[in-house]
Design a protein around this motif. Sequence first.
Motif, PDB file in Angstrom:
ATOM      1  N   ASP A   1       0.857  -1.181   0.000  1.00 40.61           N
ATOM      2  CA  ASP A   1       0.000   0.000   0.000  1.00 40.61           C
ATOM      3  C   ASP A   1       0.897   1.235   0.000  1.00 40.61           C
ATOM      4  O   ASP A   1       1.756   1.388   0.871  1.00 40.61           O
ATOM      5  CB  ASP A   1      -0.862  -0.013   1.266  1.00 40.61           C
TER       6      ASP A   1
ATOM      7  N   THR B   1       1.854   3.091   3.159  1.00 37.48           N
ATOM      8  CA  THR B   1       2.646   2.441   4.199  1.00 37.48           C
ATOM      9  C   THR B   1       4.052   3.033   4.247  1.00 37.48           C
ATOM     10  O   THR B   1       4.725   3.117   3.216  1.00 37.48           O
ATOM     11  CB  THR B   1       2.761   0.929   3.930  1.00 37.48           C
TER      12      THR B   1
ATOM     13  N   GLU C   1       8.153   0.602   7.728  1.00 39.77           N
ATOM     14  CA  GLU C   1       7.217  -0.469   8.065  1.00 39.77           C
ATOM     15  C   GLU C   1       7.260  -1.585   7.030  1.00 39.77           C
ATOM     16  O   GLU C   1       7.206  -2.774   7.370  1.00 39.77           O
ATOM     17  CB  GLU C   1       5.800   0.099   8.167  1.00 39.77           C
ATOM     18  N   VAL C   2       7.356  -1.216   5.750  1.00 41.21           N
ATOM     19  CA  VAL C   2       7.430  -2.209   4.678  1.00 41.21           C
ATOM     20  C   VAL C   2       8.672  -3.072   4.844  1.00 41.21           C
ATOM     21  O   VAL C   2       8.620  -4.302   4.818  1.00 41.21           O
ATOM     22  CB  VAL C   2       7.449  -1.519   3.296  1.00 41.21           C
TER      23      VAL C   2
END
Length: 221
Positions: free
Chosen positions: A93, A96, A100-101
């Motif tokens: 997404d 994001t 975090e990814v």
Amino acid sequence: MPENAETEAKEQPRRRQARGERRIAQLLEAAATVFTTTGYTAASTNAIAREAGVSPGTLYQFFPNKEAIAIELGGRLVHEMQTAYGEALAPVDPATPLEEVVGAAVDRFMAFNCDHPVFFALMHGPDIPGRMAEDHDALHTGLVNRLETLMTSLLPEAPQADVTRTAHMVLGLYKAGLELVLAHEGAEREAYIREVKNVLVRYLDPLVGDRLGRSGSTATP
């Protein structure tokens, strides 16, 4: 044949099969310990049988040699790893944050490798059986292709050669960090995992940071 006797006759093969599957699992678990501890070359079927708590004769009922054991173990782990990277490298997404990814993907891969250290020992050793080398090459190609797909979605205007190079760099950086992670335990291992994440974020941020949400860099100075 009485009904009870007929039922018993049908159940016996199932019980034998279940016992065989449990024994195979026991032998593979023992082999994982031996291969991780001694390496593939120094390992022996006697050592695996001893670790499993069975006689060599029992081992030979299921596997003709240690190569067959390694191939069976490696095949199961490759299948599990394919599932892991399918989940870890799912479409992203754009909202994001990059940290975090990267963090989610690294955690997924590290969890697999830390739970199965024999995977690294077998797949990156200098003397792995030929078929396992082929499985490893196929796994590597699949990982690069999956990373290329992910990179293409984040860098739609980049030449394919740049996307491929980025995918190879990401995988190479991860593997280099993984070796250090597996060489440590406890808090030090966790520290190295954080460093792997930091390195990947610092590498990818100039390339894809503008296309992903930002939450402020978590990389340590």
